[in-house]
Motif scaffolding. Structure first.
Motif, PDB file in Angstrom:
ATOM      1  N   ASN A   1     -45.170  -8.855  -0.863  1.00 44.81           N
ATOM      2  CA  ASN A   1     -45.222  -9.837  -2.075  1.00 44.81           C
ATOM      3  C   ASN A   1     -46.493 -10.807  -2.193  1.00 44.81           C
ATOM      4  N   ALA A   2     -46.643 -11.391  -0.888  1.00 46.79           N
ATOM      5  CA  ALA A   2     -47.726 -12.259  -0.773  1.00 46.79           C
ATOM      6  C   ALA A   2     -49.160 -11.729  -0.925  1.00 46.79           C
ATOM      7  N   ILE A   3     -49.258 -10.444  -0.379  1.00 51.61           N
ATOM      8  CA  ILE A   3     -50.647  -9.864  -0.677  1.00 51.61           C
ATOM      9  C   ILE A   3     -50.571  -9.295  -1.835  1.00 51.61           C
ATOM     10  N   VAL A   4     -49.775  -8.809  -2.441  1.00 53.88           N
ATOM     11  CA  VAL A   4     -49.804  -8.370  -3.850  1.00 53.88           C
ATOM     12  C   VAL A   4     -50.162  -9.841  -4.847  1.00 53.88           C
ATOM     13  N   ARG A   5     -49.417 -10.731  -4.678  1.00 52.46           N
ATOM     14  CA  ARG A   5     -49.748 -12.023  -5.240  1.00 52.46           C
ATOM     15  C   ARG A   5     -51.445 -12.415  -5.179  1.00 52.46           C
ATOM     16  N   ASP A   6     -51.879 -12.277  -3.899  1.00 57.18           N
ATOM     17  CA  ASP A   6     -53.420 -12.654  -3.798  1.00 57.18           C
ATOM     18  C   ASP A   6     -54.346 -11.655  -4.515  1.00 57.18           C
ATOM     19  N   TYR A   7     -53.890 -10.285  -4.330  1.00 55.82           N
ATOM     20  CA  TYR A   7     -54.612  -9.327  -5.216  1.00 55.82           C
ATOM     21  C   TYR A   7     -54.636  -9.482  -6.450  1.00 55.82           C
ATOM     22  N   ASN A   8     -53.459  -9.590  -7.199  1.00 58.43           N
ATOM     23  CA  ASN A   8     -53.329  -9.673  -8.483  1.00 58.43           C
ATOM     24  C   ASN A   8     -53.974 -10.962  -8.819  1.00 58.43           C
ATOM     25  N   TYR A   9     -54.047 -12.156  -8.342  1.00 58.04           N
ATOM     26  CA  TYR A   9     -54.634 -13.294  -8.559  1.00 58.04           C
ATOM     27  C   TYR A   9     -56.080 -13.059  -8.702  1.00 58.04           C
ATOM     28  N   ARG A  10     -56.688 -12.332  -7.672  1.00 60.20           N
ATOM     29  CA  ARG A  10     -58.263 -12.162  -7.745  1.00 60.20           C
ATOM     30  C   ARG A  10     -58.767 -11.191  -9.048  1.00 60.20           C
ATOM     31  N   LEU A  11     -57.910 -10.410  -9.378  1.00 59.61           N
ATOM     32  CA  LEU A  11     -58.039  -9.611 -10.569  1.00 59.61           C
ATOM     33  C   LEU A  11     -58.239 -10.386 -11.655  1.00 59.61           C
ATOM     34  N   ASP A  12     -57.668 -11.554 -11.682  1.00 60.77           N
ATOM     35  CA  ASP A  12     -57.889 -12.291 -12.995  1.00 60.77           C
ATOM     36  C   ASP A  12     -58.759 -13.797 -12.948  1.00 60.77           C
ATOM     37  N   ALA A  13     -58.984 -13.821 -11.614  1.00 61.93           N
ATOM     38  CA  ALA A  13     -60.158 -15.197 -11.110  1.00 61.93           C
ATOM     39  C   ALA A  13     -61.279 -14.715 -11.516  1.00 61.93           C
ATOM     40  N   PHE A  14     -62.111 -15.670 -11.941  1.00 66.69           N
ATOM     41  CA  PHE A  14     -63.767 -15.561 -12.251  1.00 66.69           C
ATOM     42  C   PHE A  14     -64.495 -15.898 -10.973  1.00 66.69           C
ATOM     43  N   PRO A  15     -65.375 -15.140 -10.735  1.00 65.60           N
ATOM     44  CA  PRO A  15     -65.983 -13.853 -11.206  1.00 65.60           C
ATOM     45  C   PRO A  15     -65.338 -12.494 -10.734  1.00 65.60           C
ATOM     46  N   ASP A  16     -64.609 -12.513  -9.927  1.00 61.92           N
ATOM     47  CA  ASP A  16     -63.794 -11.330  -9.530  1.00 61.92           C
ATOM     48  C   ASP A  16     -63.499 -10.349 -10.310  1.00 61.92           C
ATOM     49  N   LEU A  17     -62.713 -11.174 -11.666  1.00 63.40           N
ATOM     50  CA  LEU A  17     -62.373 -10.133 -12.543  1.00 63.40           C
ATOM     51  C   LEU A  17     -63.538  -9.099 -12.979  1.00 63.40           C
ATOM     52  N   TYR A  18     -64.705  -9.466 -13.254  1.00 63.06           N
ATOM     53  CA  TYR A  18     -65.519  -8.402 -13.495  1.00 63.06           C
ATOM     54  C   TYR A  18     -65.777  -7.406 -12.468  1.00 63.06           C
ATOM     55  N   VAL A  19     -65.902  -7.780 -11.228  1.00 60.01           N
ATOM     56  CA  VAL A  19     -65.941  -6.627 -10.342  1.00 60.01           C
ATOM     57  C   VAL A  19     -64.670  -5.484 -10.306  1.00 60.01           C
TER      58      VAL A  19
END
Length: 187
Positions: free
Chosen positions: A139-157
């Protein structure tokens, strides 16, 4: 330094940063898959232990068949589960059924004194601890991953390369409450 060189340097720097972001997603996704594998191993260990536990309890003439049937059904549901949601539901169902089985043992002193039952209960307790740790890590890794999906500029990648959110592996609220109310078992 000429204007063309500066522009080229900026393009190279941006490209390098995008590669770093992409590689971070790959690393997190690989970590999620590896940590899910750890959960799967613990669930399999738990499912493999249940038949021996049920057979031990069946050896007592006064056992409650309904409780054992729920444990067996929960195990089968876990073995048949495919998705994370299905596996989580099955894990929750097993936790509840095992809680009832251990409560049943409290009512039968002979069963509680059985060394095989106690050994299986200790082993199951160890598996439950390992499963809880694996679930937290996942769950900690999923949290980090999902956070990155919504964080700028990572969301564009993430959008460009079709990285999608992952689901958490959680206890149902009703099962979490049931786990808190489980009888304390001293070994």
């Amino acid at each position: 330094m000429s204007f063309g060189n500066i522009v080229l340097l900026i393009i190279v720097a941006v490209a390098a940063y995008l590669v770093v972001i992409y590689n971070r997603f790959i690393s997190l996704r690989t970590g999620i898959d590896a940590s899910w594998s750890d959960i799967d191993v613990q669930l399999k260990r738990r499912y493999d232990l249940i038949p021996a536990l049920v057979d031990t309890v069946k050896g007592y003439k006064d056992y409650e068949a309904e409780t054992l049937e729920k444990v067996i059904q929960a195990r089968q549901q876990g073995l048949d589960a495919g998705s994370i949601d299905e596996k989580a539901a099955a894990a929750n169902m097993i936790s509840g059924a095992l809680g009832k089985l251990f409560a049943l043992a409290e009512a039968y002193p002979d069963l509680k004194a059985n060394t095989t039952f106690m050994k299986l209960q200790n082993e199951l307790s160890s598996i439950e601890d390992a499963l809880q740790n694996a679930r937290r890590y996942y769950n900690a890794i999923v949290r980090d991953y999902n956070y990155r999906l919504d964080a700028f500029p990572d969301l564009y990648v993430a959008k460009k390369f079709n990285f999608t959110p992952r689901e958490y592996f959680e206890l149902d609220e009703s099962e979490a409450e049931a786990a808190k109310k489980m009888p304390k078992i001293d070994f």
